[in-house]
Scaffold this motif. Structure first.
Motif, mmCIF file in Angstrom:
data_model
loop_
_atom_site.group_PDB
_atom_site.id
_atom_site.type_symbol
_atom_site.label_atom_id
_atom_site.label_comp_id
_atom_site.label_asym_id
_atom_site.label_seq_id
_atom_site.Cartn_x
_atom_site.Cartn_y
_atom_site.Cartn_z
ATOM 1 N N ALA A 1 -23.403 35.472 70.291
ATOM 2 C CA ALA A 1 -24.010 35.130 71.577
ATOM 3 C C ALA A 1 -22.953 34.688 72.587
ATOM 4 C CB ALA A 1 -25.045 34.022 71.375
ATOM 5 N N LYS A 2 -22.014 33.875 72.127
ATOM 6 C CA LYS A 2 -20.968 33.381 73.024
ATOM 7 C C LYS A 2 -20.125 34.523 73.571
ATOM 8 C CE LYS A 2 -17.339 29.870 73.304
ATOM 9 N NZ LYS A 2 -16.668 28.746 72.584
ATOM 10 N N MET A 3 -19.754 35.468 72.700
ATOM 11 C CA MET A 3 -18.942 36.604 73.148
ATOM 12 C C MET A 3 -19.728 37.516 74.088
ATOM 13 S SD MET A 3 -15.966 36.086 71.883
ATOM 14 C CE MET A 3 -16.373 34.342 72.146
ATOM 15 N N LEU A 4 -20.993 37.732 73.775
ATOM 16 C CA LEU A 4 -21.820 38.579 74.631
ATOM 17 C C LEU A 4 -21.938 37.981 76.029
ATOM 18 C CD1 LEU A 4 -23.768 41.067 74.857
ATOM 19 C CD2 LEU A 4 -25.616 39.456 74.340
ATOM 20 N N MET A 5 -22.110 36.671 76.100
ATOM 21 C CA MET A 5 -22.345 36.048 77.391
ATOM 22 C C MET A 5 -21.070 35.901 78.225
ATOM 23 S SD MET A 5 -25.477 36.133 77.297
ATOM 24 C CE MET A 5 -25.713 35.488 78.961
ATOM 25 N N LEU A 6 -19.919 36.176 77.635
ATOM 26 C CA LEU A 6 -18.721 36.304 78.459
ATOM 27 C C LEU A 6 -18.853 37.501 79.393
ATOM 28 C CD1 LEU A 6 -15.849 35.622 75.875
ATOM 29 C CD2 LEU A 6 -16.738 34.055 77.626
ATOM 30 N N LEU A 7 -19.587 38.510 78.940
ATOM 31 C CA LEU A 7 -19.838 39.702 79.740
ATOM 32 C C LEU A 7 -21.091 39.570 80.593
ATOM 33 C CD1 LEU A 7 -19.179 42.430 77.003
ATOM 34 C CD2 LEU A 7 -17.577 41.620 78.729
ATOM 35 N N ALA A 8 -22.080 38.841 80.054
ATOM 36 C CA ALA A 8 -23.404 38.824 80.684
ATOM 37 C C ALA A 8 -23.753 37.482 81.306
ATOM 38 C CB ALA A 8 -24.457 39.201 79.644
ATOM 39 N N ALA A 9 -22.745 36.705 81.698
ATOM 40 C CA ALA A 9 -22.992 35.356 82.208
ATOM 41 C C ALA A 9 -23.895 35.340 83.434
ATOM 42 C CB ALA A 9 -21.668 34.672 82.526
ATOM 43 N N ASN A 10 -23.860 36.410 84.214
ATOM 44 C CA ASN A 10 -24.673 36.461 85.436
ATOM 45 C C ASN A 10 -25.936 37.300 85.281
ATOM 46 O OD1 ASN A 10 -22.744 34.899 86.908
ATOM 47 N ND2 ASN A 10 -21.479 36.728 87.162
ATOM 48 N N ASP A 11 -26.189 37.787 84.081
ATOM 49 C CA ASP A 11 -27.365 38.622 83.854
ATOM 50 C C ASP A 11 -28.625 37.764 83.723
ATOM 51 O OD1 ASP A 11 -25.439 40.528 83.757
ATOM 52 O OD2 ASP A 11 -25.966 41.322 81.788
ATOM 53 N N LYS A 12 -29.731 38.312 84.179
ATOM 54 C CA LYS A 12 -31.024 37.633 84.031
ATOM 55 C C LYS A 12 -31.735 38.064 82.758
ATOM 56 C CE LYS A 12 -31.730 37.101 89.012
ATOM 57 N NZ LYS A 12 -32.612 37.410 90.170
ATOM 58 N N GLU A 13 -31.298 39.202 82.202
ATOM 59 C CA GLU A 13 -31.987 39.758 81.036
ATOM 60 C C GLU A 13 -30.999 40.533 80.177
ATOM 61 O OE1 GLU A 13 -36.263 41.990 80.370
ATOM 62 O OE2 GLU A 13 -34.929 42.798 81.927
ATOM 63 N N ILE A 14 -31.111 40.378 78.857
ATOM 64 C CA ILE A 14 -30.304 41.148 77.913
ATOM 65 C C ILE A 14 -31.237 41.780 76.880
ATOM 66 C CG2 ILE A 14 -28.220 39.753 78.180
ATOM 67 C CD1 ILE A 14 -28.986 38.313 75.588
ATOM 68 N N MET A 15 -30.739 42.771 76.186
ATOM 69 C CA MET A 15 -31.560 43.450 75.169
ATOM 70 C C MET A 15 -31.091 43.083 73.768
ATOM 71 S SD MET A 15 -31.407 46.597 73.088
ATOM 72 C CE MET A 15 -31.322 48.228 73.840
ATOM 73 N N ALA B 1 -38.040 50.895 81.571
ATOM 74 C CA ALA B 1 -38.841 49.695 81.860
ATOM 75 C C ALA B 1 -37.984 48.490 82.211
ATOM 76 C CB ALA B 1 -39.732 49.365 80.668
ATOM 77 N N HIS B 2 -36.679 48.531 81.848
ATOM 78 C CA HIS B 2 -35.765 47.402 82.105
ATOM 79 C C HIS B 2 -34.495 47.937 82.776
ATOM 80 C CE1 HIS B 2 -38.283 46.169 78.662
ATOM 81 N NE2 HIS B 2 -38.167 44.940 79.137
ATOM 82 N N PRO B 3 -34.600 48.419 83.991
ATOM 83 C CA PRO B 3 -33.452 49.045 84.658
ATOM 84 C C PRO B 3 -32.306 48.073 84.963
ATOM 85 C CG PRO B 3 -35.259 48.719 86.198
ATOM 86 C CD PRO B 3 -35.792 48.399 84.841
ATOM 87 N N GLY B 4 -32.581 46.767 84.940
ATOM 88 C CA GLY B 4 -31.542 45.807 85.282
ATOM 89 C C GLY B 4 -30.662 45.387 84.116
ATOM 90 N N ILE B 5 -31.003 45.821 82.908
ATOM 91 C CA ILE B 5 -30.221 45.405 81.732
ATOM 92 C C ILE B 5 -28.878 46.121 81.691
ATOM 93 C CG2 ILE B 5 -30.094 45.654 79.217
ATOM 94 C CD1 ILE B 5 -32.866 44.620 78.999
ATOM 95 N N ARG B 6 -27.832 45.330 81.505
ATOM 96 C CA ARG B 6 -26.480 45.881 81.425
ATOM 97 C C ARG B 6 -25.801 45.558 80.092
ATOM 98 N NH1 ARG B 6 -28.343 48.446 84.568
ATOM 99 N NH2 ARG B 6 -27.886 48.737 86.777
ATOM 100 N N ASN B 7 -26.326 44.560 79.391
ATOM 101 C CA ASN B 7 -25.691 44.146 78.134
ATOM 102 C C ASN B 7 -26.728 44.012 77.027
ATOM 103 O OD1 ASN B 7 -22.690 43.489 78.734
ATOM 104 N ND2 ASN B 7 -23.812 42.575 80.455
ATOM 105 N N CYS B 8 -26.381 44.556 75.862
ATOM 106 C CA CYS B 8 -27.292 44.598 74.723
ATOM 107 C C CYS B 8 -26.553 44.086 73.483
ATOM 108 C CB CYS B 8 -27.768 46.026 74.459
ATOM 109 S SG CYS B 8 -28.220 46.962 75.937
ATOM 110 N N ILE B 9 -27.324 43.730 72.483
ATOM 111 C CA ILE B 9 -26.724 43.301 71.222
ATOM 112 C C ILE B 9 -27.620 43.701 70.066
ATOM 113 C CG2 ILE B 9 -27.797 40.993 71.221
ATOM 114 C CD1 ILE B 9 -25.089 39.974 70.029
ATOM 115 N N THR B 10 -27.007 44.022 68.930
ATOM 116 C CA THR B 10 -27.723 44.159 67.677
ATOM 117 C C THR B 10 -26.984 43.321 66.646
ATOM 118 O OG1 THR B 10 -28.575 45.681 65.992
ATOM 119 C CG2 THR B 10 -26.462 46.247 66.979
ATOM 120 N N LEU B 11 -27.713 42.707 65.747
ATOM 121 C CA LEU B 11 -27.107 41.813 64.763
ATOM 122 C C LEU B 11 -26.886 42.506 63.425
ATOM 123 C CD1 LEU B 11 -29.148 38.660 65.774
ATOM 124 C CD2 LEU B 11 -26.819 39.256 66.443
#
Length: 354
Positions: free
Chosen positions: A179-193, A252-262
């Protein structure tokens, strides 16, 4: 220094015969209490350390280990596990060690029960097992304890079954790290996948469940206003059905720029992003398998978290060897490093490094 001490020297210091010293060293019967005390006193004084390798070689016994893992596709995380076990056996070949891989269907409890039953029938010297359903896994572990079969847990940790040791990542910490690494990229995003592959409403493993707990813990603490949009796809889904679900999701989620799978299937999304030319979207995932590495190099996967599957397989067998053959203590918990790979360093990653 103590390796150069001869049995004859110990006998002279103890005032007993060479045969008596030999019986004490090998814990054999027919030694008087007084003689044993004399020998043990000398051993303590000289800090005697037996050459366990030489003793094990002289014993000339064969050891059969079994590694129980899920049935898997080619180029998967599990192949590296298998390669690691094979390398450990090769390294210790002078001690007549062999490891047989046994498979069960990941989501089939009956398959796990049948596989473990067959394993027990083979009367193993030691077992490495990837846990399935907790209840049936605990039953299997209890049976091994009853039969005095040392066993190691791999990939997923269940502390209360008291394994010889465990090899794998700290899943909760790994999820927080992701999560920490992902949010280095997505700190300004309102939504992630969050991309999840499901079977009967459950994710692939207990390990992934714990990763998600760690992931959500970090997000709730540091990014509570970021919406996590889940996309669940069935593990048995075809590539065509997966693409259809992904197309519907991103529409349905055109604003998503960052995604993650565990899990290790980030390439399912990565390949879709490349195919549909969505260059502004990236996914982060786990495991340095080739399909993931290809997407990482092409830019559709942002990061991969590596967990050294090869090393896990190697060290599982080596720990059984040390505990069973050399009678040495092994650490009860062995967490693997949490390493981050990007397209800049992926080609320098050595999955077989020990």
């Amino acid at each position: 220094m103590t390796e150069k001490v001869r049995i004859k020297d110990i006998a002279e210091k103890s005032g007993v015969s060479v045969g008596t010293v030999d019986r004490v060293l090998h814990n054999r019967p027919n030694v008087s209490k007084k003689a044993r005390e004399k020998v043990e006193k000398v051993l303590k004084e000289i800090n005697y350390q037996p050459n366990m390798y030489a003793s094990a070689l002289a014993y000339n016994k064969s050891y059969q280990f079994y590694c129980i893992i899920p049935q898997h596709d080619s180029e998967a995380y599990w192949e590296e596990i298998e390669d690691g076990t094979a390398k450990a056996c090769e390294t210790r070949r002078d001690f007549h060690i062999s490891t047989e891989i046994m498979y069960y269907q990941r989501y089939d409890i009956k398959s796990f029960v049948q596989t473990t039953k067959e394993c027990l029938e083979k009367k193993p010297n030691g077992v490495i097992v990837v846990p399935a359903d907790i209840k049936v896994t605990k039953h299997f572990c209890e049976t091994m304890h009853e039969r005095k079969i040392p066993f190691i847990l791999l990939d997923s940790y269940i502390p209360d079954v008291n394994p010889l040791t465990f090899f794998g990542q700290d899943s909760f910490s790994s999820g927080k790290f992701a999560a920490k690494m992902l949010m280095l990229l997505a700190a300004n995003d309102k939504e992630i996948m969050l991309f999840k592959r499901m079977k009967n409403g459950k994710v692939a493993s207990r390990q992934q469940e714990n990763r998600e707990l760690g992931f959500r813990h970090y997000m709730n603490e540091h990014f509570p206003n970021v919406r996590i949009a889940e996309l669940d796809v069935p593990v048995e889904g075809s590539p065509e059905s997966n693409e259809k679900k992904l197309e519907q999701f991103f529409s349905a989620h055109p604003g998503i720029r960052n995604c993650i799978t565990l899990g290790s299937k980030a390439h399912i999304v990565g390949e879709f992003l490349l195919k549909t030319n969505r260059r502004s979207v990236q996914i982060m995932g786990y495991d340095m398998v080739e399909k993931n590495a290809q997407c990482l190099r092409k830019g559709s996967i942002s990061f991969l978290i590596a967990q050294h599957a090869y090393m896990q397989g190697y060290h599982c067998v080596d720990s059984l060897f040390k505990a069973i053959v050399l009678h040495k203590k092994v650490d009860p918990t062995n967490y693997m490093p949490i390493e981050l790979l990007s397209k800049e360093n992926v080609d320098f990653y050595r999955r077989t490094q020990l």
